[in-house]
Write a protein that holds these residues in place. Structure first.
Motif, PDB file in Angstrom:
ATOM      1  N   MET A  26       0.366   0.163  10.260  1.00  0.00           N
ATOM      2  CA  MET A  26       0.525  -1.069   9.470  1.00  0.00           C
ATOM      3  C   MET A  26       1.971  -1.426   9.175  1.00  0.00           C
ATOM      4  SD  MET A  26      -0.257  -0.008   5.546  1.00  0.00           S
ATOM      5  CE  MET A  26       0.839   1.162   4.738  1.00  0.00           C
ATOM      6  N   GLY A  27       2.956  -0.511   9.464  1.00  0.00           N
ATOM      7  CA  GLY A  27       4.343  -0.810   9.135  1.00  0.00           C
ATOM      8  C   GLY A  27       4.515  -0.984   7.650  1.00  0.00           C
ATOM      9  N   ARG A  28       5.191  -2.041   7.265  1.00  0.00           N
ATOM     10  CA  ARG A  28       5.408  -2.330   5.843  1.00  0.00           C
ATOM     11  C   ARG A  28       4.216  -3.011   5.192  1.00  0.00           C
ATOM     12  NH1 ARG A  28      11.649  -4.609   6.225  1.00  0.00           N
ATOM     13  NH2 ARG A  28      12.559  -2.699   7.074  1.00  0.00           N
ATOM     14  N   GLY A  29       3.175  -3.219   5.957  1.00  0.00           N
ATOM     15  CA  GLY A  29       1.933  -3.739   5.381  1.00  0.00           C
ATOM     16  C   GLY A  29       1.836  -5.242   5.302  1.00  0.00           C
ATOM     17  N   ALA A  38      -6.434 -12.395   0.948  1.00  0.00           N
ATOM     18  CA  ALA A  38      -7.491 -13.332   1.363  1.00  0.00           C
ATOM     19  C   ALA A  38      -8.875 -12.861   0.922  1.00  0.00           C
ATOM     20  CB  ALA A  38      -7.451 -13.512   2.879  1.00  0.00           C
ATOM     21  N   GLY A  39      -8.947 -11.685   0.293  1.00  0.00           N
ATOM     22  CA  GLY A  39     -10.209 -11.214  -0.260  1.00  0.00           C
ATOM     23  C   GLY A  39     -10.879 -10.088   0.490  1.00  0.00           C
ATOM     24  N   HIS A  40     -10.250  -9.590   1.550  1.00  0.00           N
ATOM     25  CA  HIS A  40     -10.874  -8.546   2.352  1.00  0.00           C
ATOM     26  C   HIS A  40     -10.521  -7.154   1.830  1.00  0.00           C
ATOM     27  CE1 HIS A  40     -12.019 -11.743   4.977  1.00  0.00           C
ATOM     28  NE2 HIS A  40     -10.769 -12.045   5.280  1.00  0.00           N
ATOM     29  N   GLN A  41     -11.355  -6.187   2.181  1.00  0.00           N
ATOM     30  CA  GLN A  41     -11.132  -4.789   1.821  1.00  0.00           C
ATOM     31  C   GLN A  41     -10.333  -4.147   2.955  1.00  0.00           C
ATOM     32  OE1 GLN A  41     -12.651  -3.842  -1.188  1.00  0.00           O
ATOM     33  NE2 GLN A  41     -11.348  -2.012  -1.132  1.00  0.00           N
ATOM     34  N   VAL A  42      -9.097  -3.760   2.685  1.00  0.00           N
ATOM     35  CA  VAL A  42      -8.173  -3.377   3.747  1.00  0.00           C
ATOM     36  C   VAL A  42      -7.720  -1.925   3.581  1.00  0.00           C
ATOM     37  CG1 VAL A  42      -6.007  -3.915   4.912  1.00  0.00           C
ATOM     38  CG2 VAL A  42      -7.360  -5.757   3.890  1.00  0.00           C
ATOM     39  N   THR A  43      -7.742  -1.196   4.698  1.00  0.00           N
ATOM     40  CA  THR A  43      -7.193   0.150   4.756  1.00  0.00           C
ATOM     41  C   THR A  43      -6.025   0.149   5.729  1.00  0.00           C
ATOM     42  OG1 THR A  43      -9.340   1.164   4.323  1.00  0.00           O
ATOM     43  CG2 THR A  43      -7.645   2.572   5.295  1.00  0.00           C
ATOM     44  N   GLY A  44      -4.863   0.595   5.277  1.00  0.00           N
ATOM     45  CA  GLY A  44      -3.693   0.695   6.137  1.00  0.00           C
ATOM     46  C   GLY A  44      -3.438   2.137   6.509  1.00  0.00           C
ATOM     47  N   LEU A  45      -3.271   2.401   7.794  1.00  0.00           N
ATOM     48  CA  LEU A  45      -2.984   3.745   8.290  1.00  0.00           C
ATOM     49  C   LEU A  45      -1.583   3.742   8.896  1.00  0.00           C
ATOM     50  CD1 LEU A  45      -4.254   6.587   8.790  1.00  0.00           C
ATOM     51  CD2 LEU A  45      -4.925   5.750  11.055  1.00  0.00           C
ATOM     52  N   ARG A  56       3.693   0.504  -0.275  1.00  0.00           N
ATOM     53  CA  ARG A  56       3.175   0.811  -1.607  1.00  0.00           C
ATOM     54  C   ARG A  56       3.956   0.069  -2.687  1.00  0.00           C
ATOM     55  NH1 ARG A  56       1.968   7.230  -0.454  1.00  0.00           N
ATOM     56  NH2 ARG A  56      -0.210   6.929   0.193  1.00  0.00           N
ATOM     57  N   ALA A  57       5.257  -0.078  -2.498  1.00  0.00           N
ATOM     58  CA  ALA A  57       6.058  -0.828  -3.463  1.00  0.00           C
ATOM     59  C   ALA A  57       5.638  -2.298  -3.480  1.00  0.00           C
ATOM     60  CB  ALA A  57       7.543  -0.695  -3.119  1.00  0.00           C
ATOM     61  N   ALA A  58       5.383  -2.857  -2.294  1.00  0.00           N
ATOM     62  CA  ALA A  58       4.930  -4.250  -2.233  1.00  0.00           C
ATOM     63  C   ALA A  58       3.560  -4.407  -2.879  1.00  0.00           C
ATOM     64  CB  ALA A  58       4.890  -4.710  -0.781  1.00  0.00           C
ATOM     65  N   LEU A  59       2.673  -3.458  -2.628  1.00  0.00           N
ATOM     66  CA  LEU A  59       1.333  -3.520  -3.204  1.00  0.00           C
ATOM     67  C   LEU A  59       1.372  -3.390  -4.720  1.00  0.00           C
ATOM     68  CD1 LEU A  59      -1.718  -3.661  -2.668  1.00  0.00           C
ATOM     69  CD2 LEU A  59      -1.703  -1.165  -2.400  1.00  0.00           C
ATOM     70  N   GLU A  64      -4.003  -6.815 -10.042  1.00  0.00           N
ATOM     71  CA  GLU A  64      -4.904  -5.669  -9.985  1.00  0.00           C
ATOM     72  C   GLU A  64      -6.020  -5.860  -8.962  1.00  0.00           C
ATOM     73  OE1 GLU A  64      -7.838  -3.021 -12.916  1.00  0.00           O
ATOM     74  OE2 GLU A  64      -6.651  -4.690 -13.732  1.00  0.00           O
ATOM     75  N   GLY A  65      -6.585  -7.054  -8.885  1.00  0.00           N
ATOM     76  CA  GLY A  65      -7.674  -7.293  -7.952  1.00  0.00           C
ATOM     77  C   GLY A  65      -7.280  -7.041  -6.514  1.00  0.00           C
ATOM     78  N   ILE A  66      -6.063  -7.408  -6.146  1.00  0.00           N
ATOM     79  CA  ILE A  66      -5.586  -7.180  -4.782  1.00  0.00           C
ATOM     80  C   ILE A  66      -5.286  -5.702  -4.571  1.00  0.00           C
ATOM     81  CG2 ILE A  66      -3.701  -7.671  -3.156  1.00  0.00           C
ATOM     82  CD1 ILE A  66      -3.582 -10.477  -4.387  1.00  0.00           C
ATOM     83  N   ARG A  67      -4.712  -5.056  -5.576  1.00  0.00           N
ATOM     84  CA  ARG A  67      -4.427  -3.617  -5.466  1.00  0.00           C
ATOM     85  C   ARG A  67      -5.714  -2.827  -5.239  1.00  0.00           C
ATOM     86  NH1 ARG A  67      -1.356  -4.472 -10.195  1.00  0.00           N
ATOM     87  NH2 ARG A  67      -2.724  -3.043 -11.366  1.00  0.00           N
ATOM     88  N   GLU A  68      -6.794  -3.257  -5.861  1.00  0.00           N
ATOM     89  CA  GLU A  68      -8.066  -2.554  -5.717  1.00  0.00           C
ATOM     90  C   GLU A  68      -8.677  -2.740  -4.334  1.00  0.00           C
ATOM     91  OE1 GLU A  68     -10.398  -4.117  -8.860  1.00  0.00           O
ATOM     92  OE2 GLU A  68      -9.558  -2.768 -10.392  1.00  0.00           O
TER      93      GLU A  68
END
Length: 245
Positions: A26-29, A38-45, A56-59, A64-68
């Motif tokens: 994912m690079g810097r994400g 956009a509302g999706h459940q995202v996993t970055g590897l 992680r700093a950007a996140l 809170e809703g996006i962080r979750e």
């Protein structure tokens, strides 16, 4: 490329459906965070510690809703089977990663296994059929001649779609040919659905060279060229979208 990806998502999944997205490398994400917004459940590897820290700093700066909706895992894209069950994702992204992998087939097969039936696999690769273009346009005739018969590419530094770099100057990376990848995707059960060119005209331009007021028309030109023959075939990068059968 983000517009191309959104076009495929909208055309394949019901509007409003919260998708399970895996972004491998994912690079810097940048793309992962955009899809989480956009509302999706995202996993970055991602395996690079610096990139992970930046993501992680950007996140952390998001609501809170996006962080979750977004999680970040440290790991190698070739080990998806260690971290996830088969069929766990609706969309799998692998952008700017294959060029660093000497033997891409096992990685691609693992990504396809992560997809649920009907899921979308999005790849961004260096175009092995157009390696003579950049040296030829810059008058490097020896480099252009060599580009016809190789899939090795020695690039200039470029910011990539994930906020890292596509490659570092002075380090050879590997390019992929459209025909080869088409056959590979068919063989792993995620046949090619459509493909686009990325950086048809702008690969020879320095990053940031275009004035801001020209950006929208630049993007419009690139978007049109990226879906139009013969232009897309000579793009610096290819965006391939496969669908799990």
């Amino acid at each position: 490329m983000a517009r191309q990806l959104d076009e495929q998502i909208v055309g394949r999944f019901p509007v409003g459906r919260r998708l399970r997205v895996l972004d491998v490398g994912m690079g810097r994400g940048t793309q992962a965070l955009r899809l989480a917004r956009a509302g999706h459940q995202v996993t970055g590897l991602e395996r690079d510690a610096t990139m992970i820290a930046t993501a992680r700093a950007a996140l952390a700066g998001e609501p809170e809703g996006i962080r979750e909706r977004m999680r970040i895992i440290e790991g190698d894209g070739r080990d998806t089977g260690v971290h996830f069950l088969p069929g766990s994702f609706d969309v799998v992204l692998c952008h700017g990663v294959l060029m660093y992998v000497e033997e891409p087939d096992p990685l691609l097969a693992g990504l396809a296994r992560m997809l649920a039936p009907g899921g979308l696999l999005s790849l961004l690769v260096r175009n092995g059929d157009a390696l003579a273009m950049r040296p030829g346009l810059s008058g490097d005739w020896a480099g252009a001649l060599a580009g016809f018969d190789t899939t090795a590419h020695r690039p200039h530094s470029r910011t990539d779609v994930n906020g890292g770099t596509v490659s570092r100057p002075g380090h050879d990376v590997r390019a992929d040919r459209l025909g080869t990848l088409t056959a590979t995707l068919a063989g792993i059960g995620a046949p090619l659905h459509t493909w686009y060119g990325v950086r048809v005209f702008t690969d020879t331009a320095a990053d940031g060279a275009q004035p801001q007021h020209d950006l929208e028309i630049l993007l419009a030109v690139e978007e049109k060229a990226g879906r139009t023959d013969p232009y897309r075939g000579v793009a610096a990068l290819l965006h391939l979208c496969g669908v799990r059968g």
